[in-house]
Design a protein around this motif. Structure first.
Motif, short mmCIF file in Angstrom:
data_model
loop_
_atom_site.label_atom_id
_atom_site.label_comp_id
_atom_site.label_asym_id
_atom_site.label_seq_id
_atom_site.Cartn_x
_atom_site.Cartn_y
_atom_site.Cartn_z
N LEU A 293 45.34 -71.25 -10.55
CA LEU A 293 43.64 -70.26 -10.62
C LEU A 293 43.80 -70.13 -9.35
O LEU A 293 43.11 -69.53 -8.28
CB LEU A 293 43.13 -70.35 -11.57
CG LEU A 293 41.74 -68.64 -11.31
CD1 LEU A 293 42.38 -67.82 -11.71
CD2 LEU A 293 40.22 -69.53 -12.70
N LEU A 356 37.57 -66.90 -16.95
CA LEU A 356 37.91 -64.95 -15.84
C LEU A 356 37.20 -64.04 -16.11
O LEU A 356 37.64 -63.09 -15.54
CB LEU A 356 39.33 -65.84 -16.71
CG LEU A 356 40.29 -66.97 -17.29
CD1 LEU A 356 41.65 -66.63 -18.83
CD2 LEU A 356 40.63 -66.64 -16.69
N MET A 460 46.84 -65.99 -16.00
CA MET A 460 46.50 -66.40 -16.67
C MET A 460 45.86 -66.83 -18.28
O MET A 460 45.69 -67.38 -19.34
CB MET A 460 44.78 -66.75 -16.17
CG MET A 460 45.14 -67.15 -14.55
SD MET A 460 45.61 -69.44 -14.40
CE MET A 460 43.87 -70.11 -15.03
#
Length: 476
Positions: A293, A356, A460
């Motif tokens: 990420l 996220l 993700m």
């Protein structure tokens, strides 16, 4: 009867009471025990005070570095785009020089941070970080600024930063642990949040000061309407050198900390330690997911932040250092607000989902720039981006700090940071080229980071444990 022939008399005290011949030994023993207890109590109180003072000292170290960093955020692009009049490609290459050394030295910095005294390392690195700023100040004061000196400055500061990041970031774990042993209720998540608050507050201060470079700024009427500046750029660089050097003094109040001994020696020891760190990261889904990420953030977010926004500031809104200041202050103010909000919570169970979600909101918000909105709307977008950034920075650090083995923490943090720093130079170069590809409408480049981050976040959610992870409060 002579005195010698008198029978031995029993020793009596002045009150006429009989004194035992061993009573003096008992009294001495009792006094010694009392003295020992007092000494231990004084030592415990002194140790308690010293441990309690570590977190404030660490936060001041954090403030010292990031106030100087905030100045750099304004002065570095300002000197290249406004003073030298260069475009996106040159700014992108200069930012590659600033972030590129981390790709080379960051892993080595993680190994050094584990083996060396964190306290001594921070003292040395803060003093070294003052030298490039002082050198660039001399160049500016003598009127000899050229693009090559900016590249040299970037390489020097990037190299120091590569060793600074793992050394500074790994210490917070030890500081919180030592505080918990003397009864403090501060959790690791809160410790990271406090450090993030100090970072953002100091950066905002540096950004505000940097915005006065070579420009007269008049305050609003409700603040009195007084004027500040212009402050010569070289004077601000001198201030940057001084403030970062102060961090060495604050670091003296930290404990030396633990040092990791891996049993390796010789030239291959560092590479063996790095290889072991990679095995740990690749073997843990959370650590691997966070590293991936951060690589995407480096490419899509940091590239836009360092290159696209300064060019939009100059070409779309016609502003100089004051515009860069307002833009970056707004971003970090948003990050500061969200970090303060997070510091209230001792433990957030769904850290991954919050992380996220914040990344997705920030990425989609920048699409509004495509419409070339008024400057106040542009700053509102930047503020929202900052809110999301503060959440993602605090949560990602907490996740990695909690998941990493404590005897390999600095190495894991260096690999995690490498994901971020490795993406940044590529992102800066790519965004610089794209900005020059759209010379009349640089805001069009906003679609690239928005689309890239959306795809990465979807991956993700589907392929890593970050979305479904639950944090656990560890007893220390």
């Amino acid at each position: 009867m002579s005195e010698e022939s008198k029978p031995e008399e029993i020793d009596e005290d002045r009150t006429g009471q009989v004194k035992s011949p061993v009573s003096g030994i008992d009294s001495a023993t009792d006094a010694g025990a009392s003295l020992e207890i007092t000494a231990r109590s004084l030592f415990a109180r002194r140790t308690h005070r010293k441990v309690k003072s570590e977190l404030p000292a660490y936060l001041l170290v954090q403030c010292s570095w990031f106030m100087a960093f905030g100045l750099q955020l304004v002065l570095f692009p300002y000197l290249i785009t406004n003073r030298l009049g260069l475009d996106g490609t040159e700014l992108g290459l200069a930012n590659m020089a600033l972030s590129g050394p981390s790709v080379i030295f960051l892993l080595l910095g993680g190994v050094v941070a584990e083996r060396a005294s964190g306290k001594s390392l921070l003292v040395i690195l803060h003093l070294m970080a003052a030298l490039p700023a002082a050198g660039l100040a001399i160049v500016l004061a003598t009127g000899n600024l050229i693009y090559g000196y900016m590249i040299i400055y970037g390489l020097a500061m990037g190299t120091v930063g590569a060793f600074m990041m793992p050394a500074r970031d790994s210490i917070i774990n030890e500081v919180v642990h030592r505080r918990s042993r003397v009864g403090s209720g501060v959790t690791l998540q809160q410790g990271v949040a406090f450090a993030t608050i100090a970072q953002f507050a100091a950066q905002i201060g540096g950004l505000i000061i940097g915005g006065y470079a070579d420009k007269l700024t008049r305050m609003p009427d409700w603040m009195g309407g007084f004027s500040v500046g212009p402050v010569p750029s070289w004077e601000l660089l001198v201030f940057q050198a001084i403030i970062v050097a102060l961090g060495a003094g604050f670091a003296i109040f930290l404990a030396h900390g633990r040092r990791v001994k891996t049993g390796r020696s010789g030239m291959g020891a560092a590479f063996g330690d790095i290889r072991e760190g990679f095995h740990v990261v690749l073997g843990d889904g959370k650590l691997w997911g966070m590293t991936a990420l951060m690589f995407g953030v480096g490419i899509f977010v940091i590239g836009s932040f360092l290159v696209v926004l300064p060019i939009i500031n100059r070409d779309v809104y016609g502003l100089a250092s004051d515009g860069i200041r307002d833009m970056f202050v707004t971003f970090w103010l948003g990050a500061f607000v969200s970090s303060v909000a997070l510091s209230v919570f001792k433990n957030i169970k769904r850290q991954g989902r919050l992380l996220l979600t914040a990344q997705l909101i920030g990425s989609l918000a920048i699409l509004i720039m495509l419409a070339k909105p008024p400057h106040w709307v542009f700053l509102t977008i930047v503020f929202i981006w900052g809110l999301a950034g503060g959440i993602s920075i605090a949560m990602s650090r907490s996740i990695v700090q909690d998941a990493a083995p404590k005897d390999q923490l600095a190495r894991v943090l260096s690999i995690y940071q490498l994901g971020f720093m490795a993406g940044a130079p590529f992102g800066a170069a790519i965004m610089g080229w794209l900005v020059d590809f759209f010379p009349d409408q640089p805001q069009r480049v906003a679609v690239v980071p928005a689309l890239g981050m959306t795809i990465l976040i979807a991956w993700m959610v589907l392929r890593t444990p970050i979305w479904n992870m639950k944090s656990v409060v560890h007893a220390r």
